[in-house]
Enzyme design. Sequence first.
Site, PDB file in Angstrom:
ATOM      1  N   LEU A  40      12.257  -7.901 -77.567  1.00  0.00           N
ATOM      2  CA  LEU A  40      12.260  -8.130 -76.127  1.00  0.00           C
ATOM      3  C   LEU A  40      13.571  -7.609 -75.534  1.00  0.00           C
ATOM      4  CD1 LEU A  40      10.740 -11.733 -75.883  1.00  0.00           C
ATOM      5  CD2 LEU A  40       9.628  -9.555 -75.318  1.00  0.00           C
ATOM      6  N   GLY A 273      18.408  14.249 -73.203  1.00  0.00           N
ATOM      7  CA  GLY A 273      17.423  13.671 -72.295  1.00  0.00           C
ATOM      8  C   GLY A 273      16.499  12.710 -73.019  1.00  0.00           C
ATOM      9  N   HIS A 446      42.639  -7.403 -49.231  1.00  0.00           N
ATOM     10  CA  HIS A 446      43.767  -6.650 -49.772  1.00  0.00           C
ATOM     11  C   HIS A 446      44.504  -7.512 -50.797  1.00  0.00           C
ATOM     12  CE1 HIS A 446      47.230  -3.997 -49.901  1.00  0.00           C
ATOM     13  NE2 HIS A 446      48.002  -5.075 -49.773  1.00  0.00           N
TER      14      HIS A 446
END
Length: 468
Positions: A40, A273, A446
């Site tokens: 799974l 690929g 920031h």
Amino acid sequence: TNEDDKKNVVVIGGGPGGYVAAIRAAQLGAQVTLVDKGSLGGTCLNVGCIPTKVLLHTAEIYQEVLHGKDIGIQIEGNVKVDWASLQQRKENIISHLVGGVTGLLAANGVEVVIGTASFIDRHQIKVIKEDGSSVPINGDDFIIASGSEPFIPPIPGVELEGVLDSTAALNLDELPEDIIIVGGGVIGTEFATLFNSFGVKVTVVEMLPYILPPIDREVAAAVQENMIGTGIDIFTSAKVTTIEKDGQKLKVSISLDREDKVVKADKVLMSVGRRGVTRGLNLEAVNIRLDRGTIYVDNSMRTNIEGIYAIGDVTGKNMLAHVASDQGIVAAENIMGIDSAMKYNAIPACVYTKPEIASVGMTEEEAKKKGINYEVGIFPLVNNGKTLIMKEVENTMIKIITDKKYDEIIGVHIYGPRATDLIAEGTLALRLEATVDELITTVHAHPTVGEAMKEAALAVKNIAIHAV
Ligand code: FAD
């Protein structure tokens, strides 16, 4: 409710496409059976996204430690990679996450059957279990989520020992001295980063004139320069012609524009690929239409056969885990009577190189090709304090592309620390069709790398505060 009244949905494949589809269908009231022939979590969890990032995480820290003196850490004695315990950590994380998926499916009442599924007819599959026994499973609707597997090109010598696919590269017993990576796409560059960080000599061979073909060219060029800077050899416009055994090493012949070259290494990784897994499913029995080796689907994830859906890598769309999962939700909802469709214009894509790369929407090349009157804002991260603290200033940037007509943000490209987390803001911007002014007037904290997003938006208007 009477179980018999429930719609029977059968999902083939338990990767990020299949298990998410199964849970969504169960949430909506279906009686769901999920069949997987392996583990799974599919490719992503077992041999893809997760294990690569476990190794890359350690690779990054190893580099930080090696260069500890840059950040005020003095290390006495040897710093060594403990490959065996790293492999063990990887396995532990995988089994923890596989356990998580198992638990989620159980909690949602999904029945899991381990075995190989193939179609008998439109309403039935058969599952061959490991012990050889076969069980038929009936369904009102089916979702095919069989994923993809590495594509190995027919180069002479690819069958030799030491020529690896991505799965074998993740499971090496020890680190090689050197490796040749054939294919400079996402998987190839992540492995290049990984091995190089661990001190392995890496050579990348890419057939195209540049690496990372789907990435914005300006960003990819910066990545290529940085990778070369870290000692990785990259050959572009280069084709591997043969692989031969040469003593203990493998000898790879590379044909380049003007010359030919021979490079030797312990291992060769083929990462040119992946292709959809359609074989073994007996799709002929139900006349499923294929489109260049992948299953044809529409935006609702319907195949040409009513009641049979397909999702994830096997559909050949964007071969990404989060795309598979979203497609899974779309398929499950359509089966359960909710109109739902995939949209592909705001899909984030991440590459876990060092620094990271992340992008969403159009590249500059795509905007140009589509004839869009676009504007570009670039904020070099050398001007960002947090990036400086994290030592990743070299060549890094945030690039925003807008459509001039409405100032709408149509592409965000980040090359820098935490890019893969920061892209979420860009994705939301595209999803909400945000304008550059909306990004500019959003307050950013920031010091963060994220505040550079606002600066890049300001740069579109030529008014960046921290750059000239
Ligand atoms: P899969 O995950 O491939 O699952 C398919 C499942 O179907 C498998 O478990 C298989 O056993 C089962 N199956 C196949 N045929 C049958 C049959 N006949 N009967 C029963 N079961 C069957 N994506 C990202 O988004 N981020 C990343 O960082 C990332 N990194 C990656 C790194 C590597 C090295 C690789 C190889 C891939 C990576 N990907 C990444 C891609 C990602 O893994 C896939 O896009 C994703 O797993 C596709 O999900 P899926 O559900 O379509 O198929």
